[in-house]
Design an enzyme around this catalytic site. Structure first.
Site, PDB file in Angstrom:
ATOM      1  N   LYS A  86      10.328  35.577  46.636  1.00 58.33           N
ATOM      2  CA  LYS A  86      10.418  35.411  46.021  1.00 58.33           C
ATOM      3  C   LYS A  86       9.985  34.153  45.974  1.00 58.33           C
ATOM      4  O   LYS A  86       9.956  32.908  47.048  1.00 58.33           O
ATOM      5  CB  LYS A  86      12.579  35.189  45.991  1.00 58.33           C
ATOM      6  CG  LYS A  86      13.016  35.187  44.344  1.00 58.33           C
ATOM      7  CD  LYS A  86      14.324  34.644  44.444  1.00 58.33           C
ATOM      8  CE  LYS A  86      15.291  34.851  43.290  1.00 58.33           C
ATOM      9  NZ  LYS A  86      16.481  34.463  42.638  1.00 58.33           N
ATOM     10  N   SER A 161      19.034  37.197  39.029  1.00 59.13           N
ATOM     11  CA  SER A 161      17.066  36.578  39.310  1.00 59.13           C
ATOM     12  C   SER A 161      16.021  36.948  40.138  1.00 59.13           C
ATOM     13  O   SER A 161      14.837  36.916  39.611  1.00 59.13           O
ATOM     14  CB  SER A 161      17.681  34.947  39.205  1.00 59.13           C
ATOM     15  OG  SER A 161      17.977  34.699  40.936  1.00 59.13           O
ATOM     16  N   SER A 185      22.113  38.116  43.198  1.00 60.00           N
ATOM     17  CA  SER A 185      20.741  38.117  42.220  1.00 60.00           C
ATOM     18  C   SER A 185      20.027  38.738  43.255  1.00 60.00           C
ATOM     19  O   SER A 185      18.332  38.551  42.739  1.00 60.00           O
ATOM     20  CB  SER A 185      20.135  36.361  42.474  1.00 60.00           C
ATOM     21  OG  SER A 185      20.459  35.566  41.214  1.00 60.00           O
TER      22      SER A 185
HETATM   23  N1  GLN Z   1      23.271  35.375  36.820  1.00 59.24           N
HETATM   24  C1  GLN Z   1      23.810  34.650  37.835  1.00 59.24           C
HETATM   25  C2  GLN Z   1      23.063  33.151  37.195  1.00 59.24           C
HETATM   26  O1  GLN Z   1      22.604  33.578  36.201  1.00 59.24           O
HETATM   27  C3  GLN Z   1      23.247  34.542  39.345  1.00 59.24           C
HETATM   28  C4  GLN Z   1      22.306  34.532  39.656  1.00 59.24           C
HETATM   29  C5  GLN Z   1      21.767  34.175  41.180  1.00 59.24           C
HETATM   30  O2  GLN Z   1      22.672  34.570  42.016  1.00 59.24           O
HETATM   31  N2  GLN Z   1      20.573  33.441  41.895  1.00 59.24           N
HETATM   32  O3  GLN Z   1      23.518  32.174  37.362  1.00 59.24           O
END
Ligand code: GLN
Length: 492
Positions: A86, A161, A185
């Site tokens: 990532k 994400s 995420s």
């Molecule tokens: N969807 C969540 C957010 O927008 C989690 C994202 C994540 O785990 N990085 O914060």
């Protein structure tokens, strides 16, 4: 060269490399060719490094063939294996954009500890994967470089994400991809793409080199096809790190999965609060069916209650933006990335941040700054921290009665691109079942348990007490021996 190598399990891949059945160059080449073929449709990667990857593959091959000649068996565990990372984790010499224009062309001078450990074990990084900007999002649509498509249905999102990492594995571009999980995420994209994904215990894997989002919630995780494929990667990355004061010095067990499908003695908790109105009926049905399968395998199913679950969403969306607003203060046009011109220093800060941060990141910074501001701190951030403790206590109490907890990963399967982009709240609601786990700091493992009527994968998560990842892997591994959801691939 055939891309069939990419259909092998991780164990088969590593065995094939060792025996010389195929070379790391052939395997890496197959991954690179697959990337070339599917990327125009999928867009899982933000950057690739074909030459460097092939060069590393050749080095691995030299080492592998020398070992074969000399009967040497003590080789780095993952020697010659191509993976994806990532774009939120630093790799020295590779750009690290975090999906943001504010870090466009940023080349970090150091490598994240978790990734360095994998490099030491012999992996080859073929590229960096797409993501929601600074990991803020649940669909990868917040990437400043365009969205990633779900390989199961290109009109749908892969989740987020770590959507690029999930799509890369689901599309069989690389067998393994590293992601991060602050509020779901890793698990939610795994669920949307039919994969297995681990969010480890907070502190289990070093955060050094993981660009910070919500520092008290951030974890590095792994996406793969099965629990069995994740274990060797997780084991390499885990462990305390002097460069991350929040990493925890708890011994990393040597996880040896056994092939028994007998779950006798395992107590599986099912929390009523995770089967709420609004959940897609097919998701609920598939998760309940998977729980039934665990029961038929000998597990005891126990009803548990996590009464503070409904507070997790507001608590997370105060704590995460608050921490993000502090963490993102460093992007000022001076130290990293592009700089906007202005006639004063403050003007330059404003212009740079105004131009190069995307709308969701700005929303989070504003939310977080507000929650931390004088007069509101106690009412919002302070209060959220207290409720966070209650959420963690719910889990502590449940684990007095059960070994693991089983529940859905997300209330729905992968939604259509654009479906939630105009409605941040609807997007945040996708996270209801993943956020509590990060607030409590416990580990969670997502894996596929079925498909809906649109042929989109459905995921379940198993949650465990702190540092009990091994129980999650073993339970999922048992389940994956009696089911084949994890073996299915999208037709691309
Ligand atoms: N969807 C969540 C957010 O927008 C989690 C994202 C994540 O785990 N990085 O914060």
């Amino acid at each position: 060269m055939s891309t069939n190598f990419l259909d092998l399990t991780l164990a088969e891949m590593l065995a094939g490399l060792r025996s010389g059945e195929f070379s790391s160059r052939e395997l890496t080449q197959a991954a690179l060719e697959r990337i070339q073929t599917v990327e125009p449709a999928v867009h899982a990667f933000l950057s690739t490094a074909p030459e460097a990857a092939l060069k590393q593959a050749d080095t691995a091959d030299t080492r592998l063939s020398a070992a074969r000649q000399h009967g040497e068996t003590d080789l780095p565990a993952l020697l010659g294996l191509p993976i994806a990372v990532k774009d939120l984790l630093t790799v020295k010499g590779m750009t690290c954009t975090c999906g943001s224009k504010i870090l466009e062309n940023f080349v970090p001078p150091f490598t994240a500890t978790s990734i360095q450990k994998l490099l030491d074990a012999g992996v080859i990084i073929v590229g960096k994967t797409n993501m929601d900007e600074f990991a803020m999002g649940s669909s990868t649509e917040n990437s400043a470089y365009g969205p990633t498509a779900n390989p199961w249905d290109l009109t749908r999102v892969p989740g987020g994400s770590s959507g690029g990492s999930a799509a890369a594995v689901a599309a069989r571009e690389t067998p393994i991809a590293i992601g991060s999980d602050t509020g779901g995420s890793v698990r939610q994209p795994a669920s949307f793409c039919g994969l297995t994904g681990i969010k480890p215990t907070y502190g289990r894997i070093s955060r050094y080199g993981l660009i910070a989002y919500g520092s008290s919630l951030d974890t590095v995780g792994v996406l793969a096809h099965s629990a069995e494929d994740i274990v060797p990667i997780f084991t390499q990355m885990a462990g305390a790190d002097p460069k991350d004061a929040t990493s925890v010095d708890v011994p990393v067990p040597a996880i040896r999965l056994n092939n028994s499908t007998d779950l006798k003695g395992l107590r599986v908790g099912v929390p009523a609060e995770y089967f709420i109105a609004g959940i897609q009926p097919e998701v609920e049905a598939a998760v309940r069916q998977a729980i039934q399968t665990l029961k038929e395998m000998g597990a005891e199913i126990v009803a548990v209650s996590l009464p503070h679950t409904s507070y997790a969403l507001p608590v997370y969306y105060l704590i995460a933006p608050a921490e993000a607003s502090a963490n993102l203060a460093r992007y000022d046009g001076i130290r990293f990335g592009p700089r906007a011109e202005a006639d004063s220093m403050w003007g330059m800060f404003r212009q740079t941040r105004g131009q190069f941060f995307g709308p969701e990141v700005k929303r989070r910074i504003m939310l977080g700054t507000y929650a931390l501001s004088a007069g509101y701190y106690d009412a919002y951030y302070g209060q959220a921290q207290k409720v966070r403790t209650l959420i963690k206590r719910d889990f502590d109490e449940a684990y007095q009665k059960v070994d693991v907890i089983a529940c859905p990963v997300a209330p729905t399967t992968a939604f259509k691109q654009g479906e939630h982009t105009g409605d941040p709240l609807a997007m945040y609601l996708e996270d209801v079942f993943t956020l509590p786990i990060n607030l409590a700091g416990i580990p969670g493992l997502a894996f596929p348990v079925g498909f809906d009527s649109n042929s989109m994968p459905i995921g379940m998560q198993l949650l465990g007490p702190h540092f009990k990842e091994d129980v999650l892997f073993q339970t999922a591994h048992a389940y994956q021996q009696v089911t084949d959801w994890h073996k299915r691939s999208p037709k691309l």
